[in-house]
Design an enzyme around this catalytic site. Structure first.
Site, PDB file in Angstrom:
ATOM      1  N   SER A  66       0.801  -1.235   0.000  1.00  0.00           N
ATOM      2  CA  SER A  66       0.000   0.000   0.000  1.00  0.00           C
ATOM      3  C   SER A  66       0.828   1.276   0.000  1.00  0.00           C
ATOM      4  CB  SER A  66      -0.952   0.006   1.198  1.00  0.00           C
ATOM      5  OG  SER A  66      -2.062  -0.814   0.938  1.00  0.00           O
ATOM      6  N   LYS A  69       0.225   3.642  -2.781  1.00  0.00           N
ATOM      7  CA  LYS A  69      -0.811   4.680  -2.741  1.00  0.00           C
ATOM      8  C   LYS A  69      -0.218   6.087  -2.629  1.00  0.00           C
ATOM      9  CE  LYS A  69      -4.555   1.816  -0.826  1.00  0.00           C
ATOM     10  NZ  LYS A  69      -3.883   0.522  -0.605  1.00  0.00           N
ATOM     11  N   SER A 130      -6.038   3.353   4.329  1.00  0.00           N
ATOM     12  CA  SER A 130      -5.409   2.579   3.254  1.00  0.00           C
ATOM     13  C   SER A 130      -6.443   1.783   2.464  1.00  0.00           C
ATOM     14  CB  SER A 130      -4.337   1.633   3.819  1.00  0.00           C
ATOM     15  OG  SER A 130      -3.489   1.176   2.792  1.00  0.00           O
ATOM     16  N   LYS A 255       2.999   6.296   5.233  1.00  0.00           N
ATOM     17  CA  LYS A 255       2.190   5.233   4.634  1.00  0.00           C
ATOM     18  C   LYS A 255       2.739   3.849   4.997  1.00  0.00           C
ATOM     19  CE  LYS A 255      -1.367   4.023   2.496  1.00  0.00           C
ATOM     20  NZ  LYS A 255      -1.381   2.915   3.494  1.00  0.00           N
TER      21      LYS A 255
END
Length: 445
Positions: A66, A69, A130, A255
């Site tokens: 993730s 992202k 997320s 993140k």
């Protein structure tokens, strides 16, 4: 007996040298060695200068999960900044995005079809929780399809100067997990790939170009569509008691990531006393460990480095204070650093840095001279910062590699035509005289 004394003397000398080496900077050297990070790949970067403070296998490509992202976030924020998109723009959820949201194996906030969602709502669910489906919805809104959005992601990666990357979807999921719904133009078994270096560079651009990203990434939890969604970054100040052990002062992003292929990863950023660091750990053994290893990295950076002006603006190398000038009213012009060089360094290592000049060949003639007229402050080359110690990891960005311009300290006007003519005549006869002397000398040699 003499032979034994020589052996003893040599051993004592060796011990002295080794001991002296340890004393030169024992804390920072031992601190770096004791990091012993349990991560396959890692990097630590000073945000202000782009200086890499630590690296472990930084160019190994690993599925970032993730953390992918962050590129989607960048493109969304760029579109909003350019006026191509608004936070209040609404969209509905496609069949594909809905199928992702309904899959319990993925992060999901329970999206509904036939309902309008704003870009702000979708972005917050993506950045904080997320969420994968909201990420797909944003990609489809911006580019028409996730396949077209993936093209934007790879184009932006090249523009940013990422060196090791491959984007195959907007979420970071493995294409193999999408049940044949992988984006057009990609393969069913494709993986997103990033190195720690490229991940840190992506994070650097994200925070540098859109610092407002931190306003969202620092939110521990919020309400989305009547439900509470929580940030997977456990280093933020969460209310849950079991998360208190992971709290890190100054953390405000960025993140997390997990897939079976990529393991547990985390891109973190924290600021203390005005100094921001960016860290990346990839493929740790557990969710907990990615935060523990991040704390080690950040502690190492904050505890062992301090910003120091190594060479001030106007600094001159002792053996290169000027450049010769031709066709000018002056025979030379002083040169110096046009900007100061300030970077984070370890304690007591200032003496390990020097500068090296690289002159612009287009500014100098074949004799190494500048040609008048010359303006004050004219850039004639670059001064490169040289580190003479161990483990110089360089800089994260190509446009900042520890170089500053070399400039002229004064203007030099072009000499008038009469003086130029006299100089030319003088050179002419000087050349004739030199040639004659050489000819005569040759007769008697």
């Amino acid at each position: 007996m003499k032979f034994n004394k020589q052996i003893i003397f040599s051993l004592l000398f060796l011990v002295t040298v080794m001991f002296g080496g340890f004393l030169s900077n024992p804390y920072s050297t031992q601190a770096e060695a004791s990091l012993n990070l349990n991560a396959e790949s890692a990097i630590l970067v000073d945000f202000e200068t782009g200086k890499i403070l630590y690296a472990k296998n930084p160019d190994a490509t690993i599925p970032p999960a993730s953390m992918t992202k962050m590129m989607t976030e960048y493109i969304v924020l760029e579109k909003i900044n350019n006026g191509e998109l608004s936070w209040d723009t609404t969209t509905q959820i496609s069949d594909y995005a809905y199928s992702i949201s309904a899959n319990e194996a993925f992060s999901g906030v329970g999206l509904k079809q036939d309902q309008d969602y704003t870009v702000k709502e979708l972005y917050e669910a993506m950045a904080i929780n997320s969420d994968n489906a909201t990420t797909v919805a944003l990609a489809e809104l911006i580019a028409g399809s996730e396949g077209e959005f993936v093209k934007l992601m790879n184009e932006k990666a090249e523009e940013m100067g990422l060196t090791e990357y491959k984007f195959v979807n907007s979420t970071g999921l493995d294409n193999a997990d999408l049940d044949g719904n992988h984006p057009e133009g990609t393969e069913a078994d494709d993986l997103n790939l990033l190195s720690a270096r490229s991940t840190a560079l992506l994070a650097y651009h994200l925070v540098h170009d859109f610092p407002e990203v931190l306003e969202t990434s620092s939110i521990p939890e919020m309400t989305f569509a009547g439900q509470t969604i929580r940030n997977w970054n456990w280093m933020l100040p969460h209310d849950a008691t079991f998360l208190e052990q992971f709290y890190y002062e100054g953390i405000d992003g960025l993140k997390t990531g997990y897939t079976e292929s990529g393991g547990n990863s985390f891109t973190g950023t924290a600021i203390r006393n005005g100094n921001r660091l960016i860290s990346v750990v990839m493929r740790t053994d557990s969710k907990e460990e990615r935060f523990e290893e991040t704390a080690k990295l950040l502690d190492y950076g904050f505890n062992n480095f301090q910003n120091e002006e190594l060479f001030p603006s106007g600094y001159q190398l002792e053996d290169q204070t000027s450049l010769p000038v031709t066709k000018g009213k002056e025979d030379s012009v002083n040169i110096s650093l046009g900007e100061s060089i300030t970077i984070p360094i370890k304690t007591d290592e200032a003496d390990l840095y020097t500068v090296k000049y690289h002159f612009d060949k287009e500014k100098l003639n074949e004799d190494g001279e500048l040609t008048a007229p010359i303006g004050k402050g004219e850039v004639v080359g670059k001064a490169e910062l040289i580190y003479n110690g161990d483990n110089d990891y360089g800089f994260i960005t190509d446009n900042n590699k520890g170089t500053v311009p070399i400039v002229t300290d004064a203007a030099v006007e072009k000499s008038n035509w009469f003086m130029l003519m006299l100089g030319a005549i003088g050179d002419f006869f000087a050349n004739i005289f030199t040639a004659a002397v050489d000819w005569i000398a040759g007769l008697f040699s």
